[in-house]
Each structure stands twice: as structure tokens, then as C-alpha cells.
Design a protein around this motif. Structure first.
Motif, short mmCIF file in Angstrom:
data_model
loop_
_atom_site.label_atom_id
_atom_site.label_comp_id
_atom_site.label_asym_id
_atom_site.label_seq_id
_atom_site.Cartn_x
_atom_site.Cartn_y
_atom_site.Cartn_z
N PRO A 179 -1.43 -6.39 9.57
CA PRO A 179 -2.80 -6.72 9.43
C PRO A 179 -3.96 -6.08 8.68
O PRO A 179 -4.71 -6.42 7.95
N HIS A 180 -3.75 -4.80 8.99
CA HIS A 180 -4.60 -3.74 8.28
C HIS A 180 -4.07 -2.91 7.04
O HIS A 180 -4.44 -2.20 6.43
N GLY A 181 -3.00 -3.71 6.70
CA GLY A 181 -2.09 -3.12 5.52
C GLY A 181 -2.58 -2.99 4.11
O GLY A 181 -2.31 -2.02 3.48
N SER A 182 -3.81 -3.56 4.04
CA SER A 182 -4.34 -3.74 2.77
C SER A 182 -5.82 -3.28 2.94
O SER A 182 -6.97 -3.79 2.26
N ARG A 183 -5.96 -2.33 3.62
CA ARG A 183 -7.36 -1.58 4.07
C ARG A 183 -7.20 -0.18 3.82
O ARG A 183 -6.19 0.38 4.22
N GLY A 184 -8.50 0.46 3.45
CA GLY A 184 -8.41 1.97 3.29
C GLY A 184 -7.82 2.49 2.16
O GLY A 184 -6.81 1.64 1.36
N GLU A 185 -7.74 3.60 1.79
CA GLU A 185 -7.48 4.32 0.71
C GLU A 185 -6.06 4.75 0.80
O GLU A 185 -5.77 5.20 1.81
N PHE A 186 -5.14 4.72 -0.23
CA PHE A 186 -3.58 5.15 0.04
C PHE A 186 -3.32 6.31 -0.81
O PHE A 186 -3.49 6.39 -1.83
N VAL A 187 -2.25 7.10 -0.15
CA VAL A 187 -1.81 8.35 -1.14
C VAL A 187 -0.26 7.62 -0.91
O VAL A 187 0.17 7.43 0.01
N VAL A 188 0.46 7.44 -2.05
CA VAL A 188 1.65 7.05 -2.17
C VAL A 188 2.73 8.09 -2.56
O VAL A 188 2.31 8.69 -3.64
N MET A 189 3.55 8.20 -1.84
CA MET A 189 4.68 9.36 -2.33
C MET A 189 6.17 8.83 -2.11
O MET A 189 6.49 8.17 -1.30
N ILE A 190 6.91 9.21 -3.04
CA ILE A 190 8.17 8.82 -3.54
C ILE A 190 9.19 9.78 -3.65
O ILE A 190 8.89 10.67 -4.38
N HIS A 191 10.22 9.65 -2.85
CA HIS A 191 11.07 10.97 -3.01
C HIS A 191 11.90 10.80 -4.39
O HIS A 191 11.99 9.70 -5.02
N GLY A 192 12.04 12.03 -5.02
CA GLY A 192 12.57 12.04 -6.42
C GLY A 192 14.29 11.63 -6.62
O GLY A 192 14.62 11.36 -5.48
N ALA A 193 14.15 11.29 -7.60
CA ALA A 193 15.85 10.72 -7.76
C ALA A 193 16.80 11.77 -7.44
O ALA A 193 16.53 12.86 -7.66
#
Length: 288
Positions: free
Chosen positions: A221-235
Motif C-alpha cells: 500500500p506504500h509502494g507508490s510513495r516516496g522517491e525511488f532509485v531503480v537498479m537493473i542487472h546488466g544483460a
């Protein structure tokens, strides 16, 4: 000799001062000392930064310097430096210039020969990476992805074949759709880590395959609150090999009907790869 104290007659120093991204106790003693002794503080939002300065017990004049007025206000700051006054540049949170204003000012200050000195501290992307458990020997910081869905999809397609860890920032109202787009473009098994509300009371990390992270985010329920850093493993090597084979297949088909330049352009649109790189590869395929 103290390198932070200029001799009389010298021009002032522009200090790039990192501020906390959440927990105010992360402010370094050196950063506080510099804010206490400069002549003026250039802040992204003077009201927001005013609360930090009040917490630190610092009372200094401030000037607003943000994305919409930086070119106009930079001259005022440069005049202060020319008058042998030290100036501190701060953003709303973290390290200035990292997806924050300041580039125009710093570049012009250096061009005019003024001393520009960093005062290190908090930075959301570095803090997130340090705790994410993803490879950090190589990473690619993309700032914010485009807000429009089509442009965002194109950006992710372009990045999908990158072997370095991908890092970008995202706002709370777009985070769910962005994760869904990552899943559509890169598949549900690519490893993803989201860092939310770093150093704050409700700091949260979501980690795992993209599909599972999406489910966790949607269920929170709090998943759309606050600022996010998104990190994706490289290919992975396997993904890169498969991608290379697919690109060659697309190019080979197009070259049977089109000249090299047009084939490369269309292949770039279809695969998200670099047009220049595909042009060179098309020449190789055509020759051999």
C-alpha cells in the motif's frame, strides 16, 4: 596552509556541498562548517533548504538557483566569486548536479578560472548501489527516464543490451508503470532492485526478478510513495549473444531489399540498437 581559506585578494571559492537525502544526521561536520562561513548559499529551493539550515543553526543569505532560472542567476553568483566571496551551492537533497541544477554555474565558474571545490556527502544513486547487491564495477546512470510511455519504452529498449548495471531515478506516480515497462521490454526474470525512501523511517528495498518485484510493489500500500532509485542487472552474456544473433538476422533480411543506410535505420527502429553501430555491422554483412 588551509586550502579552504583563500588569501586576501584572491577570488572566492564555489563549494558544491552535498546535503542529506533523508536523515539529517548524515550532514558532515565539514559541510556544516563551510555553510557557516560562506558569504551566500545558492539553493535549489530556499524554503526547503531553510529548514535544513535552521536545523544546523546556520544563518546565511540565500539565493534561489534552480532549473528555471539558473542561466539568469548564475551571473549573480559569479559576481560574488569575483568579489572574493565564497559561495556554497546546495540542492534539495543529495549531491548537486546529480539530476539537480548547477551544471551551468559550475561550468561557467571553471571557464572564468574560479576555484570549484566539492564537499562530498550523501548521493542517492551511490547509497542505493552500495546496498543493492548488484555488480558495481560498471554502472550506467541514466537520471530520469522519459515521462512519456513511448519514449520511455524506446529508452529501455536501447538500454536492454547494456551489460553494465543500469541506474536511474523515478517518481512515485510513475514507478509501477515503469516497472511494468521494464518487464515488458527486458522480461520478467531480469534482476531488479528498487530503493525507496533511502535513509528515512520507511526505507525499503524490493529485490528479485522483475516480475516478482512488480508483484511486491503492487501489493504494497506504500509502494507508490516516496522517491525511488531503480537498479537493473546488466544483460547477461547469453542475452547479449542472443541479441547479436537477432540483430544480424534482422539486418540480413533488410539488406536483401534495402540499401545499407536504410536497412541500418530501420533495424535500429526495430531493435533499439545504435543506428551508427548497425550501419557498420550492415557494411560487414554486405561485404562478407
Amino acid at each position: 596552509m588551509d586550502p579552504e581559506n583563500d588569501s586576501p585578494g584572491q577570488s572566492g571559492t564555489l563549494y558544491i556541498v552535498a546535503t542529506p537525502i533523508g536523515n539529517l544526521e548524515d550532514m558532515s561536520p565539514r559541510a556544516t562548517a563551510i555553510l557557516s562561513r560562506v558569504s551566500v548559499i545558492a539553493a535549489e529551493d530556499t524554503r526547503h533548504s531553510g529548514r535544513l539550515l535552521q536545523y544546523l543553526g546556520v544563518r546565511k543569505p540565500m539565493v534561489a538557483l534552480h532549473d528555471h532560472n539558473e542561466r539568469d542567476k548564475a551571473g549573480l553568483v559569479l559576481d560574488r566569486l569575483a568579489a572574493s566571496q565564497d559561495v556554497a551551492l546546495i540542492s534539495d537533497a543529495g549531491t548537486p548536479l546529480i539530476s539537480d541544477p548547477g551544471y551551468v554555474l559550475v561550468r561557467e565558474a571553471r571557464a572564468r578560472g574560479f576555484r570549484v571545490s566539492p564537499v562530498p556527502g550523501a548521493c542517492a544513486l551511490v547509497a542505493a548501489l552500495s546496498a543493492a547487491g548488484l555488480p558495481t564495477d560498471r554502472f550506467l546512470f541514466e537520471g530520469f527516464l522519459p515521462s512519456r510511455q513511448g519514449a520511455r519504452k524506446a529508452a529501455l529498449e536501447r538500454l536492454s543490451g547494456e551489460s553494465a548495471t543500469l541506474v536511474f531515478y523515478e517518481s512515485p506516480h510513475r514507478i509501477v508503470e515503469t516497472v511494468r515497462e521494464i518487464e515488458r521490454v527486458m522480461g520478467g526474470e531480469r534482476e531488479l532492485v528498487l530503493a525507496r525512501e533511502l535513509t528515512k523511517t520507511f526505507e525499503t528495498f524490493y529485490a528479485g526478478p522483475v516480475g516478482r518485484v512488480r508483484e511486491s510493489l503492487e501489493a504494497d500500500p506504500h509502494g507508490s510513495r516516496g522517491e525511488f532509485v531503480v537498479m537493473i542487472h546488466g544483460a547477461s552474456a547469453e542475452e547479449l549473444t542472443a541479441g547479436s544473433v537477432e540483430v544480424d538476422r534482422v539486418l540480413a533480411l533488410l539488406l536483401t531489399e534495402l540499401p545499407v543506410k536504410k536497412a541500418a535505420k530501420l533495424a535500429a527502429e526495430l531493435t533499439g540498437s545504435s543506428k551508427n553501430e548497425l550501419y557498420q555491422r550492415a557494411l560487414e554483412l554486405k561485404a562478407g
